[in-house]
Design an enzyme around this catalytic site. Structure first.
Site, PDB file in Angstrom:
ATOM      1  N   LYS A 186       0.832  -1.201   0.000  1.00  0.00           N
ATOM      2  CA  LYS A 186       0.000   0.000   0.000  1.00  0.00           C
ATOM      3  C   LYS A 186       0.874   1.263   0.000  1.00  0.00           C
ATOM      4  CE  LYS A 186      -4.116  -2.028   0.233  1.00  0.00           C
ATOM      5  NZ  LYS A 186      -4.024  -3.501   0.278  1.00  0.00           N
TER       6      LYS A 186
HETATM    7  C1  LIG Z   1      -5.297  -4.364   1.042  1.00  0.00           C
HETATM    8  C2  LIG Z   1      -6.768  -4.270   1.184  1.00  0.00           C
HETATM    9  C3  LIG Z   1      -7.464  -4.725   2.312  1.00  0.00           C
HETATM   10  C4  LIG Z   1      -6.816  -5.519   3.414  1.00  0.00           C
HETATM   11  O1  LIG Z   1      -5.681  -5.008   3.922  1.00  0.00           O
HETATM   12  P1  LIG Z   1      -4.535  -5.962   4.549  1.00  0.00           P
HETATM   13  O2  LIG Z   1      -3.747  -4.993   5.331  1.00  0.00           O
HETATM   14  O3  LIG Z   1      -3.771  -6.556   3.407  1.00  0.00           O
HETATM   15  O4  LIG Z   1      -5.226  -6.971   5.395  1.00  0.00           O
HETATM   16  C5  LIG Z   1      -8.818  -4.514   2.397  1.00  0.00           C
HETATM   17  N1  LIG Z   1      -9.497  -3.918   1.410  1.00  0.00           N
HETATM   18  C6  LIG Z   1      -8.882  -3.487   0.295  1.00  0.00           C
HETATM   19  C7  LIG Z   1      -9.676  -2.809  -0.748  1.00  0.00           C
HETATM   20  C8  LIG Z   1      -7.505  -3.676   0.136  1.00  0.00           C
HETATM   21  O5  LIG Z   1      -6.921  -3.292  -0.998  1.00  0.00           O
END
Ligand SMILES: *Cc1c(COP(=O)(O)O)cnc(C)c1O
Length: 405
Positions: A186
């Site tokens: 992210k």
């Molecule tokens: C990455 C993501 C998540 C979950 O996040 P994690 O930290 O990987 O558990 C939830 N929703 C969306 C849209 C994402 O892209």
């Protein structure tokens, strides 16, 4: 997108602060930690920057969603409306609290279609969960209106859109609560981590307890406090929060880089009348992690994808329609209701029924869309080359189609 592309001395310093005290736990050990509270510091930093009253860090974006669903009192018998285009964490978190994921079509915003949301509301609907996919906004004005009319909770999954805004407000801070992910890919990363943001004190306090075995965190000694309800361990560690502090302090720099790359690439692709773009509801607030574009037909799109792959020029592009993790079409485990733990047969049947509905309007959008990721490291020259390769591939496929027609 990924913040990990730009690690530096600050990340190392923040982590070393924690290693020097040896207190890797975010709660307690008040004397030994010598005033170092990285998780608390990052929470205060996020609240200040995003203009919300409360931030609570947890171990991931997925556990942030599960936690806040629990804190909002959503569970058995409740329906939660979510989009067909998202990450699997959306339905995982809803199922984790025993509620029913009600899948709803997306439109050319790549997020929830408000009309489809209206049609999906039943007496059991408790919450609408828009997902601000690929860095940009769901239609928050319409969704807020719908939630107001029907007395529903509005929970924003802003996991892919940390730092993006809608009409001047940070995504995540507009509804009853919002969630961010700080996983490794992210825009801001802790390694693994996530956050809940809210202006509601009740949601914050319950999230704080739910994610730490139900501890109410009242009193001085950890362990002498009470557990007014059941919880889980979804805590973030001080090491992860330390990385996040360094990363989050650079969010404006990351956003500026993405926005510059995005507008450069968009200008190149816009030369071709056959290429159209995702409808972005507030262009100024797009975090620009991706440039998402469409071609007129599925056939043409698939031919262009194949052409870019053949030329080894596909890296950094995503055709979500074929993607195992992000679109309903490939969620066979959900459609078949395959879980390791046994579910109540009626609940399992309801999940399967939702996942096997017809999503023609979503297919019509997703089968024609490609998202090009904007790397933080990419140079102007590399963006130019990337854009020109896409344009050349589209032209080549169009020419071939004319010949065969
Ligand atoms: C990455 C993501 C998540 C979950 O996040 P994690 O930290 O990987 O558990 C939830 N929703 C969306 C849209 C994402 O892209």
């Amino acid at each position: 997108m990924p913040g990990f592309e730009l690690f530096g001395a600050d990340e190392r310093k923040q982590v070393n602060d924690v290693l020097e005290t040896g207190i890797l736990m975010r709660f307690g050990f008040d004397g030994a930690r010598k005033g170092i509270w990285k998780a608390k510091e990052l929470e205060a930093t996020i609240s200040k920057k995003f203009g919300c009253r409360y931030t609570h860090l947890v171990s991931s974006g997925t556990t942030a969603l599960s936690t806040v669903l629990g804190a909002l009192g959503i569970g058995y018998g409740d329906e939660v409306i979510m989009p067909t285009f998202t990450f699997v964490a959306s339905f995982e978190s809803i199922i984790s609290v025993g509620a029913l994921p009600v899948l709803v079509d997306v439109d050319d915003t790549l997020t929830l279609n408000p009309d489809a949301v209206r049609k999906a509301i039943t007496p059991k609907t408790k919450c609408v969960m828009p997902v601000h996919m690929c860095g940009a906004q769901a239609d928050m004005d319409s969704l807020q209106q719908i939630c107001k009319e029907h007395n529903l909770i509005l929970l924003e999954d802003a996991c892919q859109s940390t730092g993006a805004t809608y009409k001047g407000k940070y995504l995540g801070t507009i509804g009853d609560a919002g969630c961010y992910s700080f996983d490794f890919v992210k825009i801001v990363t802790c390694g693994e981590g996530g956050a809940i943001v809210t202006n509601r004190e009740d949601v914050y306090l319950k999230s704080d307890g739910f994610s730490d075995h139900g501890h109410d965190h009242i009193g001085v000694d950890r362990g002498a406090d009470l557990h007014p309800y059941l919880g889980y361990n979804y805590r973030i560690s001080e090491l992860h929060a330390a990385v996040g502090l360094a990363q989050f302090s650079r969010i404006d720099e990351f956003l500026a880089k993405q926005r510059a790359g995005h507008s450069q690439l968009k200008a190149i692709l816009a030369q071709l009348p056959e290429i159209s773009f995702r409808r972005v509801l507030d262009e100024a607030g797009d975090s620009c992690t991706f440039l998402s574009w469409f071609l007129p037909t599925t056939e043409l799109t698939q031919a262009v994808v194949a052409e870019l792959k053949a030329q080894n020029a596909w890296g950094g592009n995503f055709y979500w329609f074929d993607h195992n993790w992000h679109y309903i079409r490939k969620w066979e485990h959900l459609k078949q209701g395959v879980t390791l733990n046994a579910l109540h047969p009626e609940y399992k049947a309801a999940i399967m029924q939702q996942a096997n509905k017809d999503f023609g309007p979503s297919d019509a959008v997703m089968s024609r869309g490609v998202s090009t990721q904007i790397s933080l490291l990419i140079s102007e020259q590399q963006i130019k080359e990337k854009g020109e390769k896409i344009v050349a591939a589209v032209k080549k496929v169009l020419a071939a189609q004319k010949i065969s027609a």
